[in-house]
Write a protein that holds these residues in place. Structure first.
Motif, PDB file in Angstrom:
ATOM      1  N   ALA A  47       7.716 -39.323 -23.967  1.00  0.00           N
ATOM      2  CA  ALA A  47       7.343 -38.220 -23.062  1.00  0.00           C
ATOM      3  C   ALA A  47       8.418 -37.138 -23.039  1.00  0.00           C
ATOM      4  O   ALA A  47       8.113 -35.945 -23.076  1.00  0.00           O
ATOM      5  CB  ALA A  47       7.094 -38.750 -21.661  1.00  0.00           C
ATOM      6  N   ASN A  74      -1.582 -37.947 -30.102  1.00  0.00           N
ATOM      7  CA  ASN A  74      -1.232 -39.303 -29.654  1.00  0.00           C
ATOM      8  C   ASN A  74      -1.221 -39.436 -28.136  1.00  0.00           C
ATOM      9  O   ASN A  74      -1.140 -40.546 -27.619  1.00  0.00           O
ATOM     10  CB  ASN A  74       0.137 -39.712 -30.196  1.00  0.00           C
ATOM     11  N   GLY A  75      -1.233 -38.312 -27.412  1.00  0.00           N
ATOM     12  CA  GLY A  75      -1.196 -38.351 -25.954  1.00  0.00           C
ATOM     13  C   GLY A  75       0.202 -38.510 -25.392  1.00  0.00           C
ATOM     14  O   GLY A  75       0.370 -38.892 -24.240  1.00  0.00           O
ATOM     15  N   ASP A  76       1.235 -38.212 -26.205  1.00  0.00           N
ATOM     16  CA  ASP A  76       2.614 -38.336 -25.737  1.00  0.00           C
ATOM     17  C   ASP A  76       2.995 -37.235 -24.751  1.00  0.00           C
ATOM     18  O   ASP A  76       3.843 -37.441 -23.893  1.00  0.00           O
ATOM     19  CB  ASP A  76       3.593 -38.290 -26.923  1.00  0.00           C
ATOM     20  N   ILE A  78       2.727 -35.133 -21.568  1.00  0.00           N
ATOM     21  CA  ILE A  78       2.181 -35.439 -20.243  1.00  0.00           C
ATOM     22  C   ILE A  78       0.950 -34.589 -19.950  1.00  0.00           C
ATOM     23  O   ILE A  78      -0.047 -35.091 -19.440  1.00  0.00           O
ATOM     24  CB  ILE A  78       3.261 -35.254 -19.153  1.00  0.00           C
ATOM     25  N   SER A  80      -1.235 -33.536 -21.923  1.00  0.00           N
ATOM     26  CA  SER A  80      -2.401 -33.889 -22.738  1.00  0.00           C
ATOM     27  C   SER A  80      -2.949 -35.281 -22.439  1.00  0.00           C
ATOM     28  O   SER A  80      -3.985 -35.653 -22.964  1.00  0.00           O
ATOM     29  CB  SER A  80      -2.056 -33.775 -24.230  1.00  0.00           C
ATOM     30  N   LYS A  81      -2.279 -36.041 -21.584  1.00  0.00           N
ATOM     31  CA  LYS A  81      -2.723 -37.415 -21.307  1.00  0.00           C
ATOM     32  C   LYS A  81      -4.112 -37.468 -20.667  1.00  0.00           C
ATOM     33  O   LYS A  81      -4.904 -38.320 -20.985  1.00  0.00           O
ATOM     34  CB  LYS A  81      -1.716 -38.139 -20.421  1.00  0.00           C
ATOM     35  N   ARG A  88      -7.777 -32.861 -26.926  1.00  0.00           N
ATOM     36  CA  ARG A  88      -6.439 -33.014 -27.507  1.00  0.00           C
ATOM     37  C   ARG A  88      -6.422 -32.561 -28.953  1.00  0.00           C
ATOM     38  O   ARG A  88      -5.492 -31.883 -29.386  1.00  0.00           O
ATOM     39  CB  ARG A  88      -5.965 -34.467 -27.388  1.00  0.00           C
TER      40      ARG A  88
END
Length: 128
Positions: A47, A74-76, A78, A80-81, A88
Motif C-alpha cells: 500500500a 492488483n488492487g494495491d 488504496i 482502487s481497492k 481498475r
C-alpha cells in the motif's frame, strides 16, 4: 546511501527521499516506492509502495506509469481497492496510455489499451 549496509546511513537516505518527495521530486517518490516494494530499509508494504508510485506518476515521472498501472490492477492502491475489476482495468489503461505517449512503455503495452481508454485519457476534443 540506499545501497549501504549501515542502518544509520540507510535511515538517513530514506529520510532524504521522503523530504525530496514531499517537495515534489518525482524520482525520489519512485525510489521510495521501490524501497517499500522490496522492503529495503523499511518493512515491505504494498500500500505504501502504491502510494509513492502514484505520487511519482502524478509528479510526472514516466517510469512510474506502468508499475502504477500494475498496482492498480492488483488492487494495491488504496483508492482502487473498492473499485470493480473492470474499473481498475480502465484506470490502469489510462496510465499505460500515458506511458506509451511518453515513450516509456514496453512494446506489448499497446495491446492492453482499448480505444475508449485512449479517448478518455486524451480528454475532450474541441472541433472549432
Amino acid at each position: 546511501m540506499l545501497q549501504s549496509d549501515d542502518p544509520d546511513e540507510l535511515s538517513c537516505g530514506l529520510e532524504s527521499l521522503r523530504y525530496l518527495s514531499r517537495i515534489g521530486h518525482a524520482r525520489a517518490s519512485f525510489n521510495l516506492a521501490v524501497a517499500y516494494l522490496r522492503g529495503h530499509g523499511v518493512a515491505a508494504d504494498a500500500a505504501m509502495a502504491a502510494y509513492f508510485m502514484l505520487r511519482s506518476a502524478r509528479q510526472g515521472y514516466g517510469g512510474a506509469y506502468e508499475p502504477l498501472a500494475r498496482m492498480i490492477i492488483n488492487g494495491d492502491l488504496i483508492e482502487s481497492k473498492g473499485l470493480l475489476p473492470q474499473a481498475r482495468h480502465f484506470v490502469a489503461r489510462v496510465w499505460y496510455f500515458r506511458a506509451l505517449c511518453d515513450g516509456v512503455a514496453r512494446p506489448d503495452a499497446a495491446a492492453r489499451i482499448p480505444y475508449s481508454a485512449m479517448y478518455m485519457a486524451m480528454g475532450p476534443v474541441r472541433y472549432h
